[in-house]
Design a protein around this motif. Structure first.
Motif, PDB file in Angstrom:
ATOM      1  N   HIS A  69       0.818  -1.226   0.062  1.00  0.00           N
ATOM      2  CA  HIS A  69      -0.077   0.053  -0.009  1.00  0.00           C
ATOM      3  C   HIS A  69       1.059   1.250   0.085  1.00  0.00           C
ATOM      4  N   THR A  70       1.859   1.257   0.879  1.00  0.00           N
ATOM      5  CA  THR A  70       2.658   2.547   1.104  1.00  0.00           C
ATOM      6  C   THR A  70       3.655   2.791  -0.314  1.00  0.00           C
ATOM      7  N   MET A  71       4.006   1.735  -0.882  1.00  0.00           N
ATOM      8  CA  MET A  71       4.841   1.674  -2.128  1.00  0.00           C
ATOM      9  C   MET A  71       4.131   2.280  -3.474  1.00  0.00           C
ATOM     10  N   SER A  72       2.654   2.529  -3.302  1.00  0.00           N
ATOM     11  CA  SER A  72       2.084   2.685  -4.509  1.00  0.00           C
ATOM     12  C   SER A  72       2.284   1.751  -5.500  1.00  0.00           C
ATOM     13  N   PHE A  73       1.868   0.604  -5.210  1.00  0.00           N
ATOM     14  CA  PHE A  73       2.414  -0.772  -6.080  1.00  0.00           C
ATOM     15  C   PHE A  73       1.385  -0.593  -6.967  1.00  0.00           C
ATOM     16  N   MET A  74       1.966  -1.060  -8.487  1.00  0.00           N
ATOM     17  CA  MET A  74       0.769  -1.071  -9.491  1.00  0.00           C
ATOM     18  C   MET A  74      -0.479  -1.477  -9.229  1.00  0.00           C
TER      19      MET A  74
END
Lengths: 215, 561
Positions: A69-74
């Protein structure tokens, strides 16, 4: 903004999560064997180890979910990835529950059924063992997923067949057992079979995810 | 003069931002890679430096036409903006660029007559080529990215990290390209005002172009915070529901096309020259390219045709509008022709042109009005269909409710019947018990009678037995039960009888009920434990109470209640 350290940590966590499931499978197999052959002390050890592995898997899953969620995953893959981890975590839960139910309910398993139950456990865990490399492949080489998950389906079918054999033997060839005991045995065979079914579900999800990843 | 710049920037900037920018930000919104709070920073960082580069497009436009007069600049901007506004009723996928260049062409034709218009024909060619070029670039880039991603064998998380960085850089480059290519229109139109406007701050003079550029960036930021973000998210659902890799490919293709046609050197390679190109159409070209590879083009064909038509309609409209306005406001035409530009001054109104412009305006108004009303009519028709469907659903629901009610009432009826049957069963059981008790008692009495030797005692015992039998014959309990059951079964009839004839006695009501059930006089006499003659008397009394005439049939009347 780019969170390079977090990327490495997440990769480690993902690998660790799959390793935990792998270790869980070994402990489960050992636990069932110890129960069947009456090694109670060793079985208790397996049980406590399995509980630890389950909590570790839960912790890792939470960490991975937070990272995704925090890494703005694809965004197109995020949902599928989270679902995959949920399904894999469910496998660990089944492993732990099955062992603890053996501990609580102490089912009476006739000695002549021991090899049958060992075979069932082996086949069921093999289905899960095959789904782990497929899940790992999703993150590196999604093209290889289809060939890996074929094995999962094969072992799932074998598990089902073995489970039916046990049930047939219990209900047809063992008149000395009480009906309640027969039900109990059927219930445990079903429990072990659930493991391969959950592996099959994970494989189904992976096959769809592989198609989606081939952008 | 500053007001002129503000108006020009507003007229062009608003349409550039509303139509072109959402196409750039669409894939950013759909991918969710960059948080929306960072996007304004990226816009400033990527768009602002474009002013520092020499714009070939602005130079080409200024060479091709004379844009020195603030009034003509305002006319051009106004005509282009109005044209886009009108065409926007038909399609949102259009660009002010077509309108602006057509307006400049109209100015040229008006002021220079049949002089060379190579720039404009080459621009038209570029507009036709650019979506195709974007289509080809997107296909090539897509294949290349796919190869790289497959061969790199990277972990998805690492790949995600790399793609994020590439995506951000792609966004920066595409925004820069947009500023360099499309923004050059603002530079071209305001550079003419440069010598007229120059602000001195701390010894450094700032030209009009910088002020215009600064205003443009502020306008883009303001519009991004309000409508652009919403439009981009809408577009992202319709067009850019794609993965990060595709987003990067689309943006890179757009950047390549924009940069290619921003430089004279590059454009000359294919015999063309630097021209502003529509982001909308090159984005569509890239999206179709990716869709073509994936064998799923997600673009509405009808919208696409409308958008393609706008490439012809919009410049045409803008051209007519500009030419007409210039003809109406005939600003020293002769002077301008010789001097290649106006200097402003007295206005000579041409009545013929004015009339034709008014007619054209009215025609345009009717076309727009017809289109809007047609849309509204189709909307109303859809609403009507929806309402009808809703009504049908409600009716169906009412029918279902009715059926449910009928079933419920049937159920109630069945329950009542069941209750009556149950009571019957209990009564029968009780009655059998009572009869058995009675017969036992009678048998005991007869036994005592047999043993008795005294004649008096025998007589008294026989009398006792006879009285018991007479009591039993009265069937009082059973009769009451019978009447109560009949009342339950014919509840409505009992209520009506009570309401219409409240003065009836209990016996008369019972007689009426038994008559309704169809018992004969003989049967009635037996049931009521009276003689048939008494039954006849009772019937006569009942007729009187019911106010029946001699010809009226009593039984028919009772049944009709």
């Amino acid at each position: 903004m780019f969170k390079i350290n977090q990327t490495d940590q997440t990769i480690k966590n993902i690998d660790k999560f799959f390793d935990t499931i792998d270790r869980g499978l070994l402990v489960f197999k050992e636990g069932v064997r110890n129960y069947l052959y009456g090694n109670r002390a060793l079985f208790d050890e397996n049980l406590s180890e399995m509980a630890k592995l389950e909590s570790e898997a839960n912790y890792l899953r939470r960490e991975i979910v937070a990272a995704v969620h925090t890494m703005s995953f694809m965004s197109q893959m995020r949902g599928d990835i989270l679902k995959l981890f949920e399904r894999m975590d469910n496998i660990v839960d089944i492993l732990n529950n099955s062992l603890s139910q053996l501990d609580i309910e102490i089912p009476h398993i006739p000695t002549e059924l021991n090899p049958e139950f060992v075979k069932l456990t082996e086949l069921s865990t093999l289905a899960v063992e095959c789904v782990i490399p497929a899940a790992k492949a999703y993150f590196r080489s999604p093209d290889s997923i289809p060939e890996k998950i074929n094995r999962v389906y094969f072992y799932e079918e074998e598990t089902e067949r073995q489970s039916k054999t046990i049930k047939r033997r219990v209900f047809h060839d063992m008149p000395q057992l009480k009906l309640s005991e027969k039900f109990h045995l059927r219930y445990f065979a079903l429990h072990i079979e659930t493991l391969s079914e959950s592996a099959e579900k994970a494989a189904d999800l992976l096959s769809i995810m592989a198609l989606k990843r081939n952008f | 003069m500053i007001l002129d710049i503000v108006i020009i920037v507003l007229l062009i900037g608003i349409w550039l931002t509303l139509r072109e920018l959402p196409m750039i930000l669409g894939s950013t919104v759909s991918s969710g890679i960059i948080r929306s709070r960072y996007i304004p920073v990226i816009i400033i960082v990527s768009m602002f430096p474009a002013i520092l580069f020499n714009s070939d497009i602005a130079a080409n436009i200024n060479t091709a036409s004379n844009l020195g007069n603030p009034v003509t600049l305002l006319i051009i901007s106004f005509a282009a903006a109005i044209s886009v506004w009108i065409v926007s009723f038909f399609t949102k996928w259009t660009s002010i660029i077509y309108g602006l260049l057509a307006a400049i062409l109209a100015l040229n034709l008006y002021t220079q007559g049949s002089s060379s218009h190579v720039f404009f024909w080459k621009s038209s060619l570029v507009w036709l080529i650019s979506p195709g070029l974007s289509f080809i670039f997107s296909i090539l880039l897509f294949r290349a990215v796919r190869q790289i991603v497959t061969r790199a064998n990277l972990h998805l998380v690492t790949l995600n990290g790399i793609l994020r960085v590439v995506f951000i850089f792609s966004l920066i480059i595409v925004l820069f390209s947009f500023a360099l290519n499309n923004g050059s229109l603002i530079m071209a139109l305001t550079s003419a005002l440069n010598p007229l406007l120059s602000v001195s701050i701390a010894g450094n003079s700032i030209h009009g172009v910088f002020i215009a550029w600064f205003l443009f960036i502020i306008l883009v930021l303001i519009l991004y915070l309000f409508p652009v973000r919403k439009i981009a998210s809408k577009i992202s659902f319709r067009l850019f529901d794609i993965n990060t890799e595709s987003g990067i490919v689309i943006m890179t293709s757009m950047s390549l096309v924009l940069l290619f046609f921003s430089s004279n050197k590059m454009s000359l390679l294919i015999g063309l020259q630097a021209t502003p190109v529509s982001i909308v159409h090159i984005a569509l070209g890239a999206v179709i390219g990716i869709g073509w590879i994936q064998k799923s083009v997600a673009v509405d064909k009808k919208e696409l045709i409308k958008s393609a038509l706008s490439v012809v309609v919009l410049p045409g409209l803008s051209f007519i509008l500009t030419y007409s306005i210039l003809a109406i406001i005939d600003i020293q035409k002769g002077v301008s022709k010789s001097n290649r530009g106006f200097t402003g001054g007295e206005l000579n109104f041409d009545l013929t042109t004015l009339t034709s412009v008014i007619v054209l305006a009215i025609l345009s108004f009717f076309v727009v009005y017809f289109y809007i009303s047609k849309n509204r009519a189709s909307g109303q028709a859809r609403l009507k269909i929806a309402e009808d469907r809703n009504q049908l659903n409600e009716m169906q629901k009412a029918m279902v409710d009715l059926e449910i009610k009928v079933i419920q009432s049937e159920n109630n009826n069945l329950h009542k019947r069941l209750e009556i049957k149950r009571k019957d069963l209990i009564n029968n059981a009780l009655w059998i018990g009572q009869q058995r008790d009675f017969l036992d008692q009678l048998s005991a009495d007869i036994h005592l009678l047999k043993k008795s030797e005294n004649l008096e005692e025998m007589k008294s015992r026989i009398l006792s037995i006879e009285s018991k039998i007479m009591d039993k014959k009265a069937f009082s309990h059973e009769m009451n039960e019978l009447y109560s059951q009949v009342e339950i079964l014919h509840k409505d009839y009992s209520v009506i009888l009570q309401e219409k004839f409240p003065d009836l006695t209990e016996q008369e009501r019972r007689l009426a009920t038994l008559l309704r059930l169809g018992f004969s006089t003989k049967e009635l006499a037996s049931i009521m434990s009276i003689t048939p003659k008494s039954v006849e008397v009772c019937r006569y009394r009942l007729r009187k109470r019911l106010n029946l005439k001699r010809d009226d049939n009593l039984i028919q009347f009772i049944k009709s209640l």
